[in-house]
Design a protein around this motif. Structure first.
Motif, PDB file in Angstrom:
ATOM      1  N   TYR A 232      40.221 -19.826 -41.532  1.00  0.00           N
ATOM      2  CA  TYR A 232      41.566 -20.298 -41.210  1.00  0.00           C
ATOM      3  C   TYR A 232      42.538 -19.133 -41.075  1.00  0.00           C
ATOM      4  O   TYR A 232      43.421 -19.141 -40.215  1.00  0.00           O
ATOM      5  CB  TYR A 232      42.067 -21.293 -42.262  1.00  0.00           C
ATOM      6  N   LYS A 233      42.380 -18.126 -41.949  1.00  0.00           N
ATOM      7  CA  LYS A 233      43.235 -16.937 -41.883  1.00  0.00           C
ATOM      8  C   LYS A 233      43.046 -16.209 -40.558  1.00  0.00           C
ATOM      9  O   LYS A 233      44.017 -15.824 -39.900  1.00  0.00           O
ATOM     10  CB  LYS A 233      42.901 -16.005 -43.048  1.00  0.00           C
ATOM     11  N   SER A 234      41.787 -16.048 -40.130  1.00  0.00           N
ATOM     12  CA  SER A 234      41.527 -15.354 -38.858  1.00  0.00           C
ATOM     13  C   SER A 234      42.023 -16.178 -37.674  1.00  0.00           C
ATOM     14  O   SER A 234      42.562 -15.627 -36.709  1.00  0.00           O
ATOM     15  CB  SER A 234      40.037 -15.031 -38.706  1.00  0.00           C
ATOM     16  N   LYS A 235      41.891 -17.522 -37.730  1.00  0.00           N
ATOM     17  CA  LYS A 235      42.417 -18.389 -36.662  1.00  0.00           C
ATOM     18  C   LYS A 235      43.937 -18.275 -36.559  1.00  0.00           C
ATOM     19  O   LYS A 235      44.495 -18.228 -35.463  1.00  0.00           O
ATOM     20  CB  LYS A 235      42.037 -19.846 -36.924  1.00  0.00           C
ATOM     21  N   LEU A 236      44.586 -18.218 -37.722  1.00  0.00           N
ATOM     22  CA  LEU A 236      46.050 -18.075 -37.755  1.00  0.00           C
ATOM     23  C   LEU A 236      46.475 -16.733 -37.172  1.00  0.00           C
ATOM     24  O   LEU A 236      47.438 -16.666 -36.398  1.00  0.00           O
ATOM     25  CB  LEU A 236      46.542 -18.213 -39.195  1.00  0.00           C
ATOM     26  N   GLU A 237      45.747 -15.681 -37.516  1.00  0.00           N
ATOM     27  CA  GLU A 237      46.048 -14.347 -36.982  1.00  0.00           C
ATOM     28  C   GLU A 237      45.856 -14.299 -35.465  1.00  0.00           C
ATOM     29  O   GLU A 237      46.684 -13.727 -34.748  1.00  0.00           O
ATOM     30  CB  GLU A 237      45.157 -13.292 -37.653  1.00  0.00           C
ATOM     31  N   ILE A 238      44.773 -14.915 -34.979  1.00  0.00           N
ATOM     32  CA  ILE A 238      44.502 -14.939 -33.530  1.00  0.00           C
ATOM     33  C   ILE A 238      45.584 -15.744 -32.806  1.00  0.00           C
ATOM     34  O   ILE A 238      46.074 -15.333 -31.743  1.00  0.00           O
ATOM     35  CB  ILE A 238      43.093 -15.506 -33.245  1.00  0.00           C
ATOM     36  N   SER A 239      45.976 -16.891 -33.383  1.00  0.00           N
ATOM     37  CA  SER A 239      47.008 -17.734 -32.766  1.00  0.00           C
ATOM     38  C   SER A 239      48.343 -17.003 -32.680  1.00  0.00           C
ATOM     39  O   SER A 239      49.014 -17.042 -31.641  1.00  0.00           O
ATOM     40  CB  SER A 239      47.192 -19.024 -33.567  1.00  0.00           C
ATOM     41  N   SER A 240      48.722 -16.329 -33.774  1.00  0.00           N
ATOM     42  CA  SER A 240      50.000 -15.599 -33.760  1.00  0.00           C
ATOM     43  C   SER A 240      49.939 -14.412 -32.796  1.00  0.00           C
ATOM     44  O   SER A 240      50.919 -14.120 -32.103  1.00  0.00           O
ATOM     45  CB  SER A 240      50.368 -15.122 -35.167  1.00  0.00           C
ATOM     46  N   GLN A 241      48.772 -13.779 -32.715  1.00  0.00           N
ATOM     47  CA  GLN A 241      48.608 -12.656 -31.778  1.00  0.00           C
ATOM     48  C   GLN A 241      48.727 -13.141 -30.329  1.00  0.00           C
ATOM     49  O   GLN A 241      49.400 -12.503 -29.510  1.00  0.00           O
ATOM     50  CB  GLN A 241      47.247 -11.993 -32.007  1.00  0.00           C
ATOM     51  N   CYS A 242      48.092 -14.281 -30.029  1.00  0.00           N
ATOM     52  CA  CYS A 242      48.180 -14.861 -28.675  1.00  0.00           C
ATOM     53  C   CYS A 242      49.616 -15.249 -28.334  1.00  0.00           C
ATOM     54  O   CYS A 242      50.069 -15.066 -27.204  1.00  0.00           O
ATOM     55  CB  CYS A 242      47.276 -16.082 -28.561  1.00  0.00           C
ATOM     56  N   PHE A 243      50.330 -15.780 -29.344  1.00  0.00           N
ATOM     57  CA  PHE A 243      51.722 -16.182 -29.123  1.00  0.00           C
ATOM     58  C   PHE A 243      52.578 -14.970 -28.775  1.00  0.00           C
ATOM     59  O   PHE A 243      53.386 -15.013 -27.849  1.00  0.00           O
ATOM     60  CB  PHE A 243      52.260 -16.892 -30.368  1.00  0.00           C
TER      61      PHE A 243
END
Length: 199
Positions: free
Chosen positions: A108-119
Motif C-alpha cells: 500500500y505504501k508503494s502504491k501510494l508513492e507511485i500514485s503521488s508520483q504520477c500525480f
C-alpha cells in the motif's frame, strides 16, 4: 522492486517485534473477523470524538495528549505483552500472518508513492488537467471545511479510514463501486443517445 519490498517487509516486521500480538489483534478488528467489530470501531471512534467535543481541548493540548499516549504506549506495551503473551505462544501461523500484514502495508505504501508520483508528473505532462483538478479540489475542500464543523469532519474521515480495510476485505467496496460505475456508464449512454432520438 520485489527484492526491495521484501527488504522493507523484513525491516517492518523487525520493528514490530514487541508489538506483534497487538498488530494481529488490530488487524483482526480492522478486517471485521467477528460480526461485532464494525460496531466496535464506530463506537470507539464515536466515544473518542465525543470526549474531544465535550472537553474541547486546544490543538496544542490535543497534540500533546496524543504524543504522550504514543510515548507511554511505546514504553508500556512491550512490557505488558511480554508478561501476558509467552514466547512459546507465538506460532509459525502467527508469524506468517505478521509477515503478510507487513507485506500488505509495504504494498500500500508503494502504491501510494507511485500514485503521488504520477500525480506530480501530471504537472509537466498535462498541466491544464493538473491545475484544474488541484484548484477544484482545494476549492471544494475549502467550501466543505467552511460549511461543516472541523471536529465532525475529522470524525467522519477517521471513522471511514478505519472502516475501509473491512469494507475492502468483505468485497463491499468492489460490489458497490461496480454498481455505481455501471449506473454511471448507463446514464452516460442514455445522455449520448438522447440527442440522436430528438433529431
Amino acid at each position: 522492486m520485489d527484492v526491495q519490498q521484501e527488504v522493507q517487509t523484513s525491516r517492518l516486521k523487525d520493528s514490530l517485534e514487541s508489538w506483534r500480538e497487538i498488530v494481529l489483534v488490530v488487524h483482526s478488528v480492522l478486517l471485521w473477523e467477528k460480526n461485532w467489530y464494525p460496531g466496535a470501531i464506530i463506537g470507539g471512534s464515536t466515544f473518542l470524538f465525543l470526549n474531544l467535543w465535550v472537553l474541547d481541548p486546544s490543538i496544542l493540548t490535543t497534540i500533546s495528549i496524543l504524543g504522550l499516549t504514543i510515548t507511554i504506549s511505546d514504553y508500556l506495551v512491550p512490557i505488558v505483552t511480554s508478561a501476558i503473551f509467552k514466547p512459546e505462544s507465538w506460532t509459525k501461523d502467527k508469524d506468517e500472518d505478521l509477515i503478510n500484514i507487513c507485506r500488505k502495508v509495504v504494498e500500500y505504501k508503494s502504491k501510494l508513492e507511485i500514485s503521488s508520483q504520477c500525480f506530480y508528473e501530471m504537472r509537466c505532462t498535462k498541466p491544464k488537467m493538473y491545475y484544474g483538478f488541484t484548484i477544484l479540489t482545494m476549492l471544494f475542500m475549502a467550501w466543505i471545511g467552511n460549511s461543516f464543523n472541523n471536529l465532525f469532519l475529522t470524525y467522519l474521515f477517521i471513522t471511514t479510514l478505519l472502516l475501509i480495510p473491512g469494507l475492502e476485505h468483505h468485497g463491499i467496496i468492489k460490489k458497490y463501486g461496480t454498481a455505481i460505475s455501471n449506473k454511471l456508464s448507463e446514464y452516460s449512454k442514455l445522455k449520448l443517445l438522447s440527442p440522436k432520438k430528438e433529431q
